[in-house]
Design an enzyme around this catalytic site. Structure first.
Site, PDB file in Angstrom:
ATOM      1  N   LYS A   1       0.810  -1.193   0.000  1.00 40.61           N
ATOM      2  CA  LYS A   1       0.000   0.000   0.000  1.00 40.61           C
ATOM      3  C   LYS A   1       0.858   1.263   0.000  1.00 40.61           C
ATOM      4  CE  LYS A   1      -3.305  -2.356   3.000  1.00 40.61           C
ATOM      5  NZ  LYS A   1      -3.748  -2.468   4.409  1.00 40.61           N
ATOM      6  N   GLY A   2       2.141   1.109   0.332  1.00 40.63           N
ATOM      7  CA  GLY A   2       2.984   2.268   0.660  1.00 40.63           C
ATOM      8  C   GLY A   2       3.122   3.312  -0.420  1.00 40.63           C
TER       9      GLY A   2
ATOM     10  N   ASP B   1       7.498   3.197  -2.354  1.00 39.17           N
ATOM     11  CA  ASP B   1       7.660   4.348  -1.474  1.00 39.17           C
ATOM     12  C   ASP B   1       9.112   4.529  -1.048  1.00 39.17           C
ATOM     13  OD1 ASP B   1       7.636   2.010   0.039  1.00 39.17           O
ATOM     14  OD2 ASP B   1       6.046   2.649   1.404  1.00 39.17           O
TER      15      ASP B   1
ATOM     16  N   ASP C   1      14.857   0.046   0.944  1.00 34.13           N
ATOM     17  CA  ASP C   1      15.571  -0.159   2.205  1.00 34.13           C
ATOM     18  C   ASP C   1      16.653  -1.219   1.944  1.00 34.13           C
ATOM     19  OD1 ASP C   1      15.874   0.155   5.047  1.00 34.13           O
ATOM     20  OD2 ASP C   1      14.652  -1.619   5.368  1.00 34.13           O
TER      21      ASP C   1
ATOM     22  N   LYS D   1      17.280   4.549   1.159  1.00 30.40           N
ATOM     23  CA  LYS D   1      18.156   4.403   2.330  1.00 30.40           C
ATOM     24  C   LYS D   1      19.354   3.549   1.914  1.00 30.40           C
ATOM     25  CE  LYS D   1      14.788   4.010   6.147  1.00 30.40           C
ATOM     26  NZ  LYS D   1      14.194   3.008   7.066  1.00 30.40           N
TER      27      LYS D   1
ATOM     28  N   PHE E   1      13.753   5.307  10.703  1.00 27.40           N
ATOM     29  CA  PHE E   1      12.435   4.818  10.312  1.00 27.40           C
ATOM     30  C   PHE E   1      11.509   6.010  10.114  1.00 27.40           C
ATOM     31  CE2 PHE E   1       8.325   2.754  10.523  1.00 27.40           C
ATOM     32  CZ  PHE E   1       8.558   1.622   9.764  1.00 27.40           C
TER      33      PHE E   1
ATOM     34  N   ASP F   1       3.908   3.647   6.465  1.00 30.14           N
ATOM     35  CA  ASP F   1       3.220   3.379   7.724  1.00 30.14           C
ATOM     36  C   ASP F   1       4.154   2.822   8.784  1.00 30.14           C
ATOM     37  OD1 ASP F   1       3.538   0.786   6.416  1.00 30.14           O
ATOM     38  OD2 ASP F   1       2.244   0.023   8.014  1.00 30.14           O
TER      39      ASP F   1
ATOM     40  N   ARG G   1      -0.194   6.641   7.431  1.00 36.15           N
ATOM     41  CA  ARG G   1      -0.091   6.748   5.972  1.00 36.15           C
ATOM     42  C   ARG G   1      -0.653   8.068   5.455  1.00 36.15           C
ATOM     43  NH1 ARG G   1       1.431   1.725   3.957  1.00 36.15           N
ATOM     44  NH2 ARG G   1       0.513  -0.096   4.937  1.00 36.15           N
TER      45      ARG G   1
END
Ligand code: IMP
Ligand code: MG
Length: 181
Positions: free
Chosen positions: A46-47, A106, A109, A137, A158, A165, A171
């Site tokens: 969903k990000g 989104d 990482d 990142k 974070f 989220d 969100r």
């Protein structure tokens, strides 16, 4: 780790106007690089939903109107670390054969999600797969991938907001923030 009972404070890391300016610049670059080729935006839910909705409208402003599709992969659940391999929970419905795919997430990482999804789309005979992430990142990378386009590089912190989220929360925040413990 944030404790919701104590209502942790949010600190703005990237403001709404900084995001808007950067998304417009990304759209300009992507529009230039994909013009003339059949293009599909594939967004990871969903990000990336907020990023996608802004990016696609800026793409339209820069003269391209690609079709869109979605992928859901298993993700962090309630933790702040990714595990190993990812699982496709819901696959795209469109054919990518012969198309330029712009794969949108989104944040990158460890890079595992982006790399695995990119390889799967290439295996479906996409002409090429361009990767775009709002946030990167790089210090956290575990596999060899860097996005073709990114909005901002951030440290190993974070973050939440603008679609990202923590345990399903935050969100809707219109900016990117860190959470105070
Ligand atoms: P990767 O496979 O380790 O690159 O993980 C990418 C996914 O992890 C992203 O799509 C996010 O859902 C999640 N993620 C990574 N870092 C953060 C963060 O700082 N905040 C929220 N979600 C994150
Ligand atoms: Mg995600």
């Amino acid at each position: 780790m944030p404790d919701f009972d104590t209502k942790p404070a949010l600190n703005t890391l990237i403001s709404q106007s900084e995001i808007a300016n950067r998304v417009d610049a990304l759209a300009a670059s992507i529009a230039k690089d994909t013009s003339g080729s059949p293009t599909i935006l594939v967004a990871l839910l969903k990000g990336s939903v907020v990023f996608l909705s802004d990016l696609m409208r800026r793409l339209h402003a820069h003269g391209v109107s690609p079709i869109i599709d979605f992928l859901i992969v298993s993700s962090y659940k309630d933790a702040q670390e990714s595990s190993g391999s990812i699982e496709i929970v819901s696959d795209i419905k469109s054919s990518v054969e012969g198309k330029t795919v712009v794969l949108i997430d989104d944040i990158i990482d460890t890079g595992r999600t982006m790399l695995e999804v990119k390889e799967r789309l290439e295996a479906k005979q996409a002409d090429k797969v361009l990767t775009v992430a709002l946030l990167d990142k790089p210090s956290r990378r575990k596999v060899d991938i860097s996005p073709d386009y990114y909005g901002f590089t951030i440290d190993d912190v974070f973050v939440v907001g603008y679609g990202l989220d923590f345990a399903g929360e935050y969100r809707c925040l219109p900016y990117i923030a860190t959470i105070d413990n």
